[in-house]
Write an enzyme that holds these catalytic residues in place. Sequence first.
Site, mmCIF file in Angstrom:
data_model
loop_
_atom_site.group_PDB
_atom_site.id
_atom_site.type_symbol
_atom_site.label_atom_id
_atom_site.label_comp_id
_atom_site.label_asym_id
_atom_site.label_seq_id
_atom_site.Cartn_x
_atom_site.Cartn_y
_atom_site.Cartn_z
ATOM 1 N N GLU A 160 -5.117 -8.701 -0.861
ATOM 2 C CA GLU A 160 -4.636 -9.008 -1.902
ATOM 3 C C GLU A 160 -3.902 -10.543 -1.965
ATOM 4 O OE1 GLU A 160 -0.851 -8.537 -5.646
ATOM 5 O OE2 GLU A 160 -0.983 -6.456 -4.113
ATOM 6 N N THR A 200 0.711 -1.730 0.279
ATOM 7 C CA THR A 200 -0.611 -0.506 -0.081
ATOM 8 C C THR A 200 0.713 1.348 0.087
ATOM 9 O OG1 THR A 200 -1.397 -1.218 0.979
ATOM 10 C CG2 THR A 200 -1.335 1.357 1.405
ATOM 11 N N ALA A 248 -7.543 -1.743 -6.088
ATOM 12 C CA ALA A 248 -7.274 -1.936 -4.854
ATOM 13 C C ALA A 248 -6.765 -1.796 -3.229
ATOM 14 C CB ALA A 248 -5.607 -2.593 -5.006
ATOM 15 N N ARG A 293 -5.515 -2.713 -17.744
ATOM 16 C CA ARG A 293 -4.339 -3.072 -17.509
ATOM 17 C C ARG A 293 -3.878 -4.400 -18.586
ATOM 18 N NH1 ARG A 293 -4.024 -1.150 -11.628
ATOM 19 N NH2 ARG A 293 -3.813 1.006 -12.142
ATOM 20 N N GLY A 350 -0.388 3.906 -6.305
ATOM 21 C CA GLY A 350 -0.072 5.375 -6.427
ATOM 22 C C GLY A 350 -1.121 5.632 -5.847
ATOM 23 N N GLY A 351 -1.679 5.200 -4.809
ATOM 24 C CA GLY A 351 -3.245 5.756 -3.791
ATOM 25 C C GLY A 351 -4.870 6.238 -4.315
ATOM 26 N N HIS A 372 0.038 -6.706 -9.168
ATOM 27 C CA HIS A 372 -0.789 -7.013 -8.570
ATOM 28 C C HIS A 372 -1.110 -8.819 -8.740
ATOM 29 C CE1 HIS A 372 -4.742 -5.820 -6.040
ATOM 30 N NE2 HIS A 372 -4.862 -7.508 -6.700
#
Length: 436
Positions: A402, A21, A417, A263, A25-26, A373
Amino acid sequence: ANQNGATVIIIEKTARVGGDTIMAGGALNAVDEGSETAKANKDSVALHYKQTYEGGDKQGDPALIHVLTDNAWKGVEWLKSMGMEFKPGTFTVTGGLWPRAHKPVDPVGTGFFKTYNRYIDSHEGIEVMLNTKGESFIVENGKVVGVNAIGETGNKVTLRANKGVVLATGGFARNVEMREKYNKQWPTLGANIPSTNPPSSTGDAFAMLEPLHAQLVQMENIQLLPLGDPQTGSLSGNIEMDVERRIFVNKNGDRFVDEGARRDVMTMALFHQPDNYMWIVLDSHCYPTGDEKNNFNESANELVAAGRAVKANSVEELAKAMNVPADHLKAALDDFNKHVADKSKDAFGRTLYSTPIDKAPFYAAPRVPTVHHTMGGVKIDTGCHVYNTDGKIIPGLYAAGEVTGGIHGANRLGGNALTDTVVFGRIAGANAAAGK
């Protein structure tokens, strides 16, 4: 768990909390259906569900996806109630498919753990044991009642749980052997392919789960991003601000994919480019002064100074700095700008636009594929109970984040995520505290 009355011990194998985390990227996807932002974007919880389900090739468990999307905004409100701050509005994160991502005020994932640590430090009944690695579960009469661990000096640590054990150990993106074992989609996931994850993301929990005969689902679903740093695989140095205002070009200066696509689509396209290498190209619509910060608290000027990006006052100069043919880069930008002007779908199927790329100075930064991921993991239900291979609940064990599988399907939407960790982490904690 603590908010629901439980005394909690957290074990963390590294010297600090935060895991993957902290390096994220947040961006956090959530729809507040009553907000003007959602109304302006024509967004809804139903659309978030639809895009998550279909974006994962309908492999995700519909019940789990409904939990994710139905409770996402409640998760944001929960974070805000503990003091976490978000910037106003929403944006489209790479692979997010819609402008529903909320950006924390603090850079990358630091805001989440600032918030969590602040809560831990100000409340009784939570102990964090760093440099403590889980080794095995303690099982009595078929129920998980604790964990055996190894401490900082190699000392044995035995932890007994009165109510339950929550597994929240993340994925295996840094475990090359596991990546190669389960990979069915990508040309290779060997050691030459970097990862955005910290070195600790090695999937240790899966060895712990074997004696329990825990059921694993969709382990072959491994997500890559086309946004890795060429040297480290990190997402840092990613010069983009949002999906709408940038393009990707290869070493020939040509576009090769819809930059607003899923993605996996973008990354597979990148695998078919020379040297698996691309440039992100944008302009001063994104960085009016060059000092504005990206999602990793880096400015364009800082990235240029560090040699991680290039800057130029004309497209021809930018092409020279990128070492790509100027006529190809100019043609790519001209075509993109034409579709921005008339908002039409281009040859790649792109539909996400905002401003043209026509305002000097121009910027570009190189990127490569990187493992991001691991979407497969242990099977859970909507209450975060873990299942064994006989399809029965393993009493006393809960899982979130995850390490679990079956939520995101074949492809995880960008921004889902962190939503996953918050939504299912809250459920796991509450149910473990209640012992239900």
